[in-house]
Design an enzyme around this catalytic site. Sequence first.
Site, short mmCIF file in Angstrom:
data_model
loop_
_atom_site.label_atom_id
_atom_site.label_comp_id
_atom_site.label_asym_id
_atom_site.label_seq_id
_atom_site.Cartn_x
_atom_site.Cartn_y
_atom_site.Cartn_z
N ARG A 82 0.87 -1.18 0.00
CA ARG A 82 0.00 0.00 0.00
C ARG A 82 0.90 1.22 0.00
O ARG A 82 0.83 2.08 0.89
CB ARG A 82 -0.91 -0.01 1.22
CG ARG A 82 -2.04 -1.05 1.13
CD ARG A 82 -2.81 -1.11 2.41
NE ARG A 82 -3.96 -2.00 2.31
CZ ARG A 82 -4.55 -2.58 3.36
NH1 ARG A 82 -4.08 -2.37 4.57
NH2 ARG A 82 -5.60 -3.36 3.19
N ASN A 124 7.69 -10.55 5.04
CA ASN A 124 6.29 -10.33 5.38
C ASN A 124 5.92 -11.20 6.58
O ASN A 124 5.76 -12.42 6.47
CB ASN A 124 5.39 -10.66 4.19
CG ASN A 124 3.92 -10.47 4.53
OD1 ASN A 124 3.58 -9.76 5.47
ND2 ASN A 124 3.06 -11.08 3.76
N ASP A 146 -1.74 2.30 11.29
CA ASP A 146 -1.97 1.59 10.04
C ASP A 146 -1.49 2.43 8.85
O ASP A 146 -1.47 3.66 8.90
CB ASP A 146 -3.45 1.27 9.86
CG ASP A 146 -3.80 -0.12 10.38
OD1 ASP A 146 -2.87 -0.88 10.69
OD2 ASP A 146 -4.99 -0.43 10.47
N ASP A 197 -3.02 2.46 5.85
CA ASP A 197 -4.10 2.85 4.94
C ASP A 197 -5.15 3.73 5.60
O ASP A 197 -6.29 3.80 5.15
CB ASP A 197 -4.77 1.60 4.36
CG ASP A 197 -5.34 0.68 5.44
OD1 ASP A 197 -4.96 0.83 6.61
OD2 ASP A 197 -6.17 -0.18 5.09
N ASP A 223 -3.72 -7.36 18.64
CA ASP A 223 -3.99 -6.20 19.48
C ASP A 223 -4.74 -6.58 20.75
O ASP A 223 -4.39 -6.16 21.85
CB ASP A 223 -4.75 -5.12 18.70
CG ASP A 223 -5.91 -5.67 17.86
OD1 ASP A 223 -6.34 -6.82 18.11
OD2 ASP A 223 -6.38 -4.95 16.96
N HIS A 266 -10.43 4.92 9.00
CA HIS A 266 -10.02 3.61 8.50
C HIS A 266 -11.19 3.02 7.72
O HIS A 266 -12.35 3.27 8.05
CB HIS A 266 -9.64 2.71 9.69
CG HIS A 266 -9.07 1.38 9.32
ND1 HIS A 266 -9.85 0.33 8.85
CD2 HIS A 266 -7.80 0.91 9.34
CE1 HIS A 266 -9.09 -0.71 8.61
NE2 HIS A 266 -7.83 -0.39 8.89
#
Length: 641
Positions: free
Chosen positions: A191, A249, A278, A280, A393, A417
Amino acid sequence: MPGKAAVTGEAPSAMVSTIDDTRFAERTPQGRLTAQRGLYAGPAPIVSKDLYAELEWGSAVRERAGISIEPASKVSGNTYFGRFPASYWQRWTDVTEVQVEAVVTGDGQLSVGASDIEGDPRVVAAEIVAGAKQQKVTLSAKLDKFYDGGALWLDLETEGGQSLRVENVRWTVEAPEKIRPTAVTICTMNRADDCLSNLQALAADVSSLETLDAIYVADQGTDLVESRDGFEQVSKDLGDKLHYIKQPNLGGAGGFTRGLYEVAGHTETEHANVLFMDDDVLLEPDLVIRMTAFSNRTVNPVIVGGQMLNLLHPNQLHVGAEYARLNTLEPGQPVQHSLSTADLLGVDEETLKPNRQERRLDAGYNGWWSCLIPYEVVKATGYPLPFFFQWDDAEYSYRARGAGFPTVTLPGAGVWHADFHWKDWDEWHRYFNLRNSIITAALHSPFNLNLLSRALLAQLVRYLLGMQYGLSATLIKAVEDFLEGPEILRDGGVAAMKEIRRIRDEYPETKRHKATDVPGIASNDIGIINSAPRPSMQRLVLIKRVLDRVLGRSRHSLGAVPIDEAHWWHIATFETAVVTDASQEGVRVRSYDRVKMFELARKGAKVLQRLRKEGAAVQEQYKRSMPELTSRENWKRLYKL
């Protein structure tokens, strides 16, 4: 710190920045601590200015850093971003007073409004200015009547013939003896444009982000952020604050943990913060100020969470605070009295009062779209589990709570988000959601295996009745892998990701198609067949649908079903159902397959029986492995350092 962010063309497995000399140290504050800024417009045109300041009457020009008010006008800061969360500051910090400072030109009145747990307003301070020219005005408010709820805000008003310009609004508190250093960590995976946009947003505001010492970007993709034209410029703008890292990754857990790993390895003080973010999101940079200032003044270290607003509906708050029902694997539960999918510019349908989070809430955990973790938590509890992603989380917050570090979701610290309900549940990542939720339940709940098995069985039956055979296989694989024990986490989730994708590829209904190009079905033959209301006697309907499926009976041979009506009791009446994908970008074709249904039912029953018998022993394996799995050495191995 190095002079600039180092960038090379190495493979993604390599770390790019040279950070051996990076040192995070506390510093002596210069004057009062800015707790939040008074802003009058958002970071992007899609964001309503009413989230920052509401024009109650008259006319005004609202800009990012200031506002110009015409005669006979009033502007209120009793808005999502305009409010100072007084209740949270009174509960969690030792600050007893807050000041709001502004640079003022013209004539009018500035007043500090306050609310209580019921949202009833009052004025706690006010000042009239006349003929002001770039005059600094300071109003004070005590933090003494907000324990259960309430906030503060700044109102601006002019009479006829008056005009007022207000800018550089700052809410400030007495600074601590030392300022905690803070590093932002952004995890990104293909992204690049989104990540670059957020770096640019931070760079544009970096002069105001006084508590921000470093920005780590953990790039785990193949479409790299460094490949974008604007990356060189943003690297120059951020200077030695930016550290760009390319690594394997390892999912969100591996990306975010990299920031903890680097700060922990290069800090001179345990009083440091790492702020996860994040890649995005649409970023409101002021959340860095709000979250770090709050963390700097809490009496004891706490995890500070930011709130999520829905990007496709920018006026909506996702949830005020949330918790998880661990033993039944239900995350994202709104805390009692919490706003949930609430229009922040609207009113409550029952009370007809504006949607404001007046009551102070205790969160169970906070999503990592924006979440600040003090280094003291890492020292006491270790690093996150190598979950790849999903439930990392929640697990970390519940583990921290067990060690005496609660999570506080701070109102007014928000990012936008992508709306969760626009993401389809029937995806490969559902495997990680299920597997990791069971592990979290094993670690932090009573782990009642009968209750857990019933919850999983109910899910499996719904999936089978809904002709979601790939999703059923996903659930079964998640339980099987949980029963494999801690070894399943040894590689950080890479093998599991590849395997679940391979498994799901065998099931046609996991693939998305255009409605006009469905394999084997003419577009004109697909008409909408709507669902009946939710059955009042669900158990009887469930038995009937199961019998119909076993006997191969269907009420409808073919039909289209909107996503909000794709309930098990409706889908189970079809031979073939063309169901809209939650993304609204295509459809999934679910077709009845008796052989697959029986095969998955047998396999599911067998693995759930294993869970009942073996679950307690496997639970102990995970508990014994926690120190090693969450150690710095384990993450160093995963990062190949």
